[in-house]
Design a protein around this motif. Structure first.
Motif, PDB file in Angstrom:
ATOM      1  N   THR A 245      -9.085   5.765  -7.067  1.00 51.61           N
ATOM      2  CA  THR A 245      -7.917   5.128  -7.181  1.00 51.61           C
ATOM      3  C   THR A 245      -7.861   3.815  -6.448  1.00 51.61           C
ATOM      4  N   LYS A 246      -8.219   2.622  -7.366  1.00 49.24           N
ATOM      5  CA  LYS A 246      -8.184   1.445  -6.546  1.00 49.24           C
ATOM      6  C   LYS A 246      -6.718   0.905  -6.059  1.00 49.24           C
ATOM      7  N   HIS A 247      -6.425   0.914  -4.745  1.00 52.85           N
ATOM      8  CA  HIS A 247      -5.255   0.847  -4.269  1.00 52.85           C
ATOM      9  C   HIS A 247      -5.363  -0.154  -3.136  1.00 52.85           C
ATOM     10  N   ILE A 248      -6.546   0.086  -2.495  1.00 52.38           N
ATOM     11  CA  ILE A 248      -6.668  -0.846  -1.097  1.00 52.38           C
ATOM     12  C   ILE A 248      -7.325  -2.362  -1.526  1.00 52.38           C
ATOM     13  N   GLU A 249      -8.178  -2.210  -2.331  1.00 53.77           N
ATOM     14  CA  GLU A 249      -8.765  -3.408  -2.797  1.00 53.77           C
ATOM     15  C   GLU A 249      -7.823  -4.592  -3.490  1.00 53.77           C
ATOM     16  N   PRO A 250      -7.078  -4.188  -4.435  1.00 49.22           N
ATOM     17  CA  PRO A 250      -6.271  -5.082  -4.879  1.00 49.22           C
ATOM     18  C   PRO A 250      -4.877  -5.622  -4.107  1.00 49.22           C
ATOM     19  N   ALA A 251      -4.683  -4.759  -2.978  1.00 49.21           N
ATOM     20  CA  ALA A 251      -3.686  -5.244  -1.952  1.00 49.21           C
ATOM     21  C   ALA A 251      -4.344  -6.158  -1.161  1.00 49.21           C
TER      22      ALA A 251
ATOM     23  N   LYS B 261       2.836   7.274   3.183  1.00 49.20           N
ATOM     24  CA  LYS B 261       3.808   6.807   4.017  1.00 49.20           C
ATOM     25  C   LYS B 261       2.856   6.354   5.338  1.00 49.20           C
ATOM     26  N   GLY B 262       1.804   6.759   5.558  1.00 48.00           N
ATOM     27  CA  GLY B 262       1.012   6.141   6.663  1.00 48.00           C
ATOM     28  C   GLY B 262       0.537   4.941   6.845  1.00 48.00           C
ATOM     29  N   TRP B 263       0.673   3.998   5.998  1.00 46.61           N
ATOM     30  CA  TRP B 263       0.195   2.565   6.177  1.00 46.61           C
ATOM     31  C   TRP B 263       1.137   1.916   7.151  1.00 46.61           C
TER      32      TRP B 263
ATOM     33  N   LEU C 213       1.051  -1.163  -0.048  1.00 45.10           N
ATOM     34  CA  LEU C 213       0.023   0.022  -0.040  1.00 45.10           C
ATOM     35  C   LEU C 213       0.792   1.255   0.028  1.00 45.10           C
ATOM     36  N   LYS C 214       2.015   1.196   0.767  1.00 43.47           N
ATOM     37  CA  LYS C 214       2.961   2.296   0.599  1.00 43.47           C
ATOM     38  C   LYS C 214       3.327   2.902  -0.606  1.00 43.47           C
ATOM     39  N   SER C 215       3.566   1.542  -1.287  1.00 39.93           N
ATOM     40  CA  SER C 215       4.169   1.696  -2.923  1.00 39.93           C
ATOM     41  C   SER C 215       2.991   2.027  -4.043  1.00 39.93           C
ATOM     42  N   THR C 216       1.759   1.500  -3.786  1.00 36.96           N
ATOM     43  CA  THR C 216       0.674   1.824  -4.775  1.00 36.96           C
ATOM     44  C   THR C 216      -0.434   2.932  -4.404  1.00 36.96           C
ATOM     45  N   SER C 217      -0.290   3.574  -2.805  1.00 34.78           N
ATOM     46  CA  SER C 217      -1.121   4.675  -2.908  1.00 34.78           C
ATOM     47  C   SER C 217      -1.008   5.858  -3.655  1.00 34.78           C
TER      48      SER C 217
ATOM     49  N   LEU D 138     -10.278   8.219  -1.379  1.00 34.28           N
ATOM     50  CA  LEU D 138      -9.226   8.018  -2.571  1.00 34.28           C
ATOM     51  C   LEU D 138      -9.483   6.538  -3.157  1.00 34.28           C
ATOM     52  N   GLU D 139     -10.005   5.645  -2.549  1.00 31.27           N
ATOM     53  CA  GLU D 139     -10.307   4.601  -3.071  1.00 31.27           C
ATOM     54  C   GLU D 139     -11.703   4.526  -3.911  1.00 31.27           C
ATOM     55  N   LYS D 140     -12.589   5.293  -3.444  1.00 32.02           N
ATOM     56  CA  LYS D 140     -14.038   5.026  -4.064  1.00 32.02           C
ATOM     57  C   LYS D 140     -14.109   6.569  -4.826  1.00 32.02           C
TER      58      LYS D 140
END
Length: 122
Positions: free
Chosen positions: A103-109, A57-59, A44-48, A88-90
């Motif tokens: 930007t889908k980043h949480i669901e794929p992770a 950086k907050g994950w 998540l740090k790299s794809t957020s 940001l996700e939705k």
């Protein structure tokens, strides 16, 4: 000819062996769950999305304390900007009208973590 072990001793020995086996599995499972949680936080740090970098950086992956025998739980959450995760996700509406797409980043992770944990638990 009989062996030197009674039925009571055999049952006690079998319980001890089973208990040791379960404890070994629990330790291995705990390590796998914590490891996948940390890997998910790194992903998540790299794809957020990164505007200033504070959100990305907050994950953090945090192991929650559980009662004995209740398993291991790791929570991956954003410590710096927790209120932004859903926006940001939705996606969200702008103040002056219009819509910012998510930007889908949480669901794929999350999906990757489920697959990896399932692979490790086999």
């Amino acid at each position: 000819m009989t062996s030197g072990m009674s039925i009571d001793n055999l049952a006690s020995s079998m319980r001890a062996i089973a208990s040791d086996h379960v404890q070994g599995i629990e330790k291995t499972s705990r390590g796998d769950v914590v490891g996948v949680g940390k890997a998910t936080a790194r992903k998540l740090k790299s794809t957020s999305p990164k505007k200033q970098g504070k959100y990305a950086k907050g994950w953090k992956a945090t192991e929650e304390k559980q009662g004995a025998g209740s398993g291991t739980t790791v929570v991956v959450a954003n410590a710096n900007k927790p209120s932004l995760t859903h926006l940001l996700e939705k996606g969200h509406e702008k103040r002056d009208g219009g819509f910012v797409s998510g930007t889908k980043h949480i669901e794929p992770a999350f999906e990757e973590a489920v697959v990896e944990l399932g692979r490790l638990m086999r």
